[in-house]
Enzyme design. Structure first.
Site, PDB file in Angstrom:
ATOM      1  N   ARG A 214     140.883  16.179 -89.726  1.00  0.00           N
ATOM      2  CA  ARG A 214     141.946  15.937 -88.746  1.00  0.00           C
ATOM      3  C   ARG A 214     141.770  14.604 -88.030  1.00  0.00           C
ATOM      4  O   ARG A 214     142.743  14.021 -87.539  1.00  0.00           O
ATOM      5  CB  ARG A 214     142.020  17.118 -87.779  1.00  0.00           C
TER       6      ARG A 214
ATOM      7  N   GLU B 165     130.583  25.198 -85.015  1.00  0.00           N
ATOM      8  CA  GLU B 165     130.742  26.473 -84.328  1.00  0.00           C
ATOM      9  C   GLU B 165     130.809  27.610 -85.354  1.00  0.00           C
ATOM     10  O   GLU B 165     130.387  28.719 -85.095  1.00  0.00           O
ATOM     11  CB  GLU B 165     132.049  26.404 -83.516  1.00  0.00           C
TER      12      GLU B 165
END
Ligand SMILES: O=P(O)(O)OC[C@H]1O[C@H](OP(=O)(O)OP(=O)(O)O)[C@H](O)[C@@H]1O
Ligand SMILES: Nc1ncnc2[nH]cnc12
Length: 173
Positions: free
Chosen positions: A61, A98
């Site tokens: 992204r 994460e």
């Protein structure tokens, strides 16, 4: 509306993606709204004006942001890619996310030594991706001009892990 207002208005939180327990911040609606996307890129350009010689985007992204900023500021663009995508000589850094582990790679020798490189990505969570990107930029012989993020997840360790570098997040939550 400020860039932060537009990001807030056009971001979505999806529970349990890509794994149970993760609250995923989806910023794709920010890119698909022309006003929000322009406001984000303009804010990065103004905030870091005069402070960088090149822009680096973190796959995937970060590519969307970095290509727009590089074009808008007529600056060179380099891609920090997920492992195994770049041919030829690469340097590599492994890191934790994460929701798993990953590796990023950079092809050295694309910019003059000492170039000030601004690293862009959409979300700052643990800081693993930005930290690995900074290590690659420095190992390639450049300096890190700073980090530009659209959304900083303030409850996580990202900002601490990047302490010492200029960091600008359009919004924090
Ligand atoms: O601060 P961190 O804990 O490193 O997390 C942030 C990174 O995680 C997401 O990318 P992801 O690795 O999921 O890859 P993608 O852009 O290819 O979807 C996001 O776009 C950042 O690059
Ligand atoms: N919660 C999250 N939402 C979106 N991107 C992320 N990257 C790492 N954690 C994330």
């Amino acid at each position: 509306m400020t860039a932060a207002d537009l990001v807030l208005a056009h971001s979505v939180t999806i529970p349990d993606f890509p794994k149970p327990g993760i609250l995923f911040r989806d910023l794709t609606p920010v890119f698909s709204n022309a006003d929000a996307f322009h406001a984000v890129i303009d804010e990065f350009a103004q905030h870091f004006a005069g402070q960088f010689d090149a822009v680096a985007g973190v796959e995937a992204r970060g590519f969307l942001l970095s290509s727009a900023l590089a074009y808008a500021t007529h600056t060179p663009l380099i891609a920090v890619r997920k492992a195994g995508k770049l041919p030829g000589e690469v340097i590599r850094e492994d890191y934790q996310l994460e929701y798993g582990t990953a590796s990023l790679e950079l092809r050295p020798g694309q910019l003059p030594a000492g170039s000030r490189v601004l690293i862009l990505d959409d979300v700052l969570a643990t800081g693993g991706s930005c930290n690995a990107s900074a290590r690659l930029i420095e190992r390639a012989g450049y300096t890190v001009a700073g980090f530009g993020l659209v959304l900083e997840l303030a409850g996580m360790t990202g900002r601490e892990r990047l302490a010492g570098y200029p960091l600008h997040a359009i919004m924090s939550e």
